[in-house]
Design a protein around this motif. Sequence first.
Motif, PDB file in Angstrom:
ATOM      1  N   ALA A  10       0.881  -1.374  -0.056  1.00  0.00           N
ATOM      2  CA  ALA A  10      -0.438  -0.089  -0.073  1.00  0.00           C
ATOM      3  C   ALA A  10       0.300   1.541  -0.347  1.00  0.00           C
ATOM      4  O   ALA A  10       0.071   2.106   0.774  1.00  0.00           O
ATOM      5  N   GLY A  11       1.812   1.018  -1.040  1.00  0.00           N
ATOM      6  CA  GLY A  11       3.173   2.021  -0.841  1.00  0.00           C
ATOM      7  C   GLY A  11       3.986   2.438   0.312  1.00  0.00           C
ATOM      8  O   GLY A  11       4.083   3.299   0.549  1.00  0.00           O
ATOM      9  N   THR A  12       3.853   1.816   1.344  1.00  0.00           N
ATOM     10  CA  THR A  12       5.009   2.117   2.625  1.00  0.00           C
ATOM     11  C   THR A  12       6.079   1.218   2.598  1.00  0.00           C
ATOM     12  O   THR A  12       5.524  -0.426   2.148  1.00  0.00           O
ATOM     13  N   ALA A  13       6.827   1.129   2.764  1.00  0.00           N
ATOM     14  CA  ALA A  13       7.978   0.435   2.338  1.00  0.00           C
ATOM     15  C   ALA A  13       8.059  -0.997   3.814  1.00  0.00           C
ATOM     16  O   ALA A  13       8.192   0.308   4.729  1.00  0.00           O
ATOM     17  N   VAL A  14       8.127  -2.157   3.622  1.00  0.00           N
ATOM     18  CA  VAL A  14       7.905  -2.585   5.084  1.00  0.00           C
ATOM     19  C   VAL A  14       8.823  -3.791   4.882  1.00  0.00           C
ATOM     20  O   VAL A  14       9.353  -4.848   3.836  1.00  0.00           O
ATOM     21  N   ARG A  15       9.162  -4.555   5.506  1.00  0.00           N
ATOM     22  CA  ARG A  15       9.997  -6.030   6.277  1.00  0.00           C
ATOM     23  C   ARG A  15       8.489  -6.973   5.961  1.00  0.00           C
ATOM     24  O   ARG A  15       7.216  -7.207   6.970  1.00  0.00           O
ATOM     25  N   LEU A  16       9.032  -7.822   5.376  1.00  0.00           N
ATOM     26  CA  LEU A  16       7.818  -8.865   5.059  1.00  0.00           C
ATOM     27  C   LEU A  16       8.425 -10.177   4.754  1.00  0.00           C
ATOM     28  O   LEU A  16       9.711 -10.033   4.495  1.00  0.00           O
ATOM     29  N   HIS A  17       7.348 -10.997   6.297  1.00  0.00           N
ATOM     30  CA  HIS A  17       7.567 -12.794   6.187  1.00  0.00           C
ATOM     31  C   HIS A  17       6.875 -13.738   5.328  1.00  0.00           C
ATOM     32  O   HIS A  17       5.563 -12.967   6.048  1.00  0.00           O
ATOM     33  N   ALA A  18       7.062 -14.702   4.577  1.00  0.00           N
ATOM     34  CA  ALA A  18       5.633 -15.087   4.089  1.00  0.00           C
ATOM     35  C   ALA A  18       6.313 -16.191   3.461  1.00  0.00           C
ATOM     36  O   ALA A  18       7.273 -16.494   2.641  1.00  0.00           O
ATOM     37  N   GLY A  19       5.190 -17.233   2.969  1.00  0.00           N
ATOM     38  CA  GLY A  19       4.982 -18.466   2.830  1.00  0.00           C
ATOM     39  C   GLY A  19       4.048 -18.593   1.644  1.00  0.00           C
ATOM     40  O   GLY A  19       2.677 -18.028   1.944  1.00  0.00           O
ATOM     41  N   PRO A  37       5.969  -4.446  12.505  1.00  0.00           N
ATOM     42  CA  PRO A  37       5.372  -3.648  13.271  1.00  0.00           C
ATOM     43  C   PRO A  37       5.812  -2.690  11.516  1.00  0.00           C
ATOM     44  O   PRO A  37       6.084  -1.546  11.548  1.00  0.00           O
ATOM     45  N   GLU A  38       3.972  -1.822  11.371  1.00  0.00           N
ATOM     46  CA  GLU A  38       4.065  -0.534  10.798  1.00  0.00           C
ATOM     47  C   GLU A  38       2.730   0.350  10.530  1.00  0.00           C
ATOM     48  O   GLU A  38       1.956  -0.134  10.431  1.00  0.00           O
ATOM     49  N   PRO A  39       2.759   1.527  11.401  1.00  0.00           N
ATOM     50  CA  PRO A  39       1.745   1.878  11.960  1.00  0.00           C
ATOM     51  C   PRO A  39       0.804   2.586  10.575  1.00  0.00           C
ATOM     52  O   PRO A  39      -0.440   2.101  11.402  1.00  0.00           O
ATOM     53  N   ARG A  40       1.554   2.921   9.602  1.00  0.00           N
ATOM     54  CA  ARG A  40       0.080   3.307   8.802  1.00  0.00           C
ATOM     55  C   ARG A  40      -0.842   2.149   8.644  1.00  0.00           C
ATOM     56  O   ARG A  40      -1.841   2.140   7.695  1.00  0.00           O
ATOM     57  N   LEU A  41       0.094   1.013   8.625  1.00  0.00           N
ATOM     58  CA  LEU A  41      -0.971  -0.150   8.065  1.00  0.00           C
ATOM     59  C   LEU A  41      -2.127  -0.714   8.592  1.00  0.00           C
ATOM     60  O   LEU A  41      -2.492  -1.335   8.048  1.00  0.00           O
ATOM     61  N   VAL A  42      -1.715  -0.688   9.991  1.00  0.00           N
ATOM     62  CA  VAL A  42      -2.779  -1.059  11.216  1.00  0.00           C
ATOM     63  C   VAL A  42      -3.316  -0.039  11.068  1.00  0.00           C
ATOM     64  O   VAL A  42      -4.375  -0.449  10.997  1.00  0.00           O
ATOM     65  N   ARG A  43      -3.133   1.543  10.389  1.00  0.00           N
ATOM     66  CA  ARG A  43      -4.218   2.665  10.678  1.00  0.00           C
ATOM     67  C   ARG A  43      -4.876   2.305   9.395  1.00  0.00           C
ATOM     68  O   ARG A  43      -6.080   2.023   9.204  1.00  0.00           O
ATOM     69  N   LEU A  44      -4.780   1.992   8.450  1.00  0.00           N
ATOM     70  CA  LEU A  44      -5.613   1.621   7.054  1.00  0.00           C
ATOM     71  C   LEU A  44      -6.207   0.451   7.323  1.00  0.00           C
ATOM     72  O   LEU A  44      -7.726   0.601   6.969  1.00  0.00           O
ATOM     73  N   LEU A  45      -5.475  -0.761   8.206  1.00  0.00           N
ATOM     74  CA  LEU A  45      -6.758  -2.012   8.556  1.00  0.00           C
ATOM     75  C   LEU A  45      -7.870  -1.503   9.522  1.00  0.00           C
ATOM     76  O   LEU A  45      -8.958  -2.326   8.892  1.00  0.00           O
ATOM     77  N   ARG A  46      -7.617  -1.260  10.496  1.00  0.00           N
ATOM     78  CA  ARG A  46      -8.532  -0.414  11.665  1.00  0.00           C
ATOM     79  C   ARG A  46      -9.217   0.537  10.818  1.00  0.00           C
ATOM     80  O   ARG A  46     -10.868   0.352  11.256  1.00  0.00           O
ATOM     81  N   SER A  47      -8.908   1.176   9.697  1.00  0.00           N
ATOM     82  CA  SER A  47     -10.247   1.944   8.883  1.00  0.00           C
ATOM     83  C   SER A  47     -11.027   1.262   8.286  1.00  0.00           C
ATOM     84  O   SER A  47     -12.479   2.017   7.867  1.00  0.00           O
ATOM     85  N   GLY A  48     -10.423  -0.006   7.910  1.00  0.00           N
ATOM     86  CA  GLY A  48     -11.643  -0.523   6.739  1.00  0.00           C
ATOM     87  C   GLY A  48     -10.906  -1.416   5.652  1.00  0.00           C
ATOM     88  O   GLY A  48     -11.433  -2.069   4.622  1.00  0.00           O
ATOM     89  N   ARG A  49     -10.199  -0.766   5.392  1.00  0.00           N
ATOM     90  CA  ARG A  49      -9.072  -0.797   4.169  1.00  0.00           C
ATOM     91  C   ARG A  49      -8.494  -2.413   4.103  1.00  0.00           C
ATOM     92  O   ARG A  49      -7.524  -2.518   5.025  1.00  0.00           O
ATOM     93  N   ARG A  50      -8.823  -3.056   3.534  1.00  0.00           N
ATOM     94  CA  ARG A  50      -8.596  -4.598   3.599  1.00  0.00           C
ATOM     95  C   ARG A  50      -7.818  -5.037   2.422  1.00  0.00           C
ATOM     96  O   ARG A  50      -6.419  -5.778   2.198  1.00  0.00           O
ATOM     97  N   ASP A  51      -7.818  -4.082   0.766  1.00  0.00           N
ATOM     98  CA  ASP A  51      -7.046  -4.570  -0.290  1.00  0.00           C
ATOM     99  C   ASP A  51      -5.934  -3.477  -0.454  1.00  0.00           C
ATOM    100  O   ASP A  51      -6.659  -2.254  -0.348  1.00  0.00           O
TER     101      ASP A  51
END
Length: 89
Positions: A10-19, A37-51
């Motif tokens: 979502a336009g934010t540089a993050v550290r991702l662990h995935a499989g 942990p990235e506060p911007r993504l937490v805010r997006l999710l809590r505001s209802g944005r998921r995709d």
Amino acid sequence: MTWQGTAEVAGTAVRLHAGGRWEPVDGRYHWAGRVEPEPRLVRLLRSGRRDVEVRIGERVTRARLTEVDPWGGVRITGVGAPPWPPEEE
């Protein structure tokens, strides 16, 4: 297969662990992971944005934010080609 590294979610540089894994029931690749942990993504999710879009280098794919874990990271899932580059043989 597992992957970890820097990604853009979502336009934010993050550290991702995935499989991920190929799911024989629906014939598609399913992947999931955790964004450190990235506060911007937490805010997006809590505001209802998921995709969201996930970008790693030139690879871009759609994903879904699912929940904030107890440590402040964000869980993320996707179906189809993963955003990370294929393993080199």
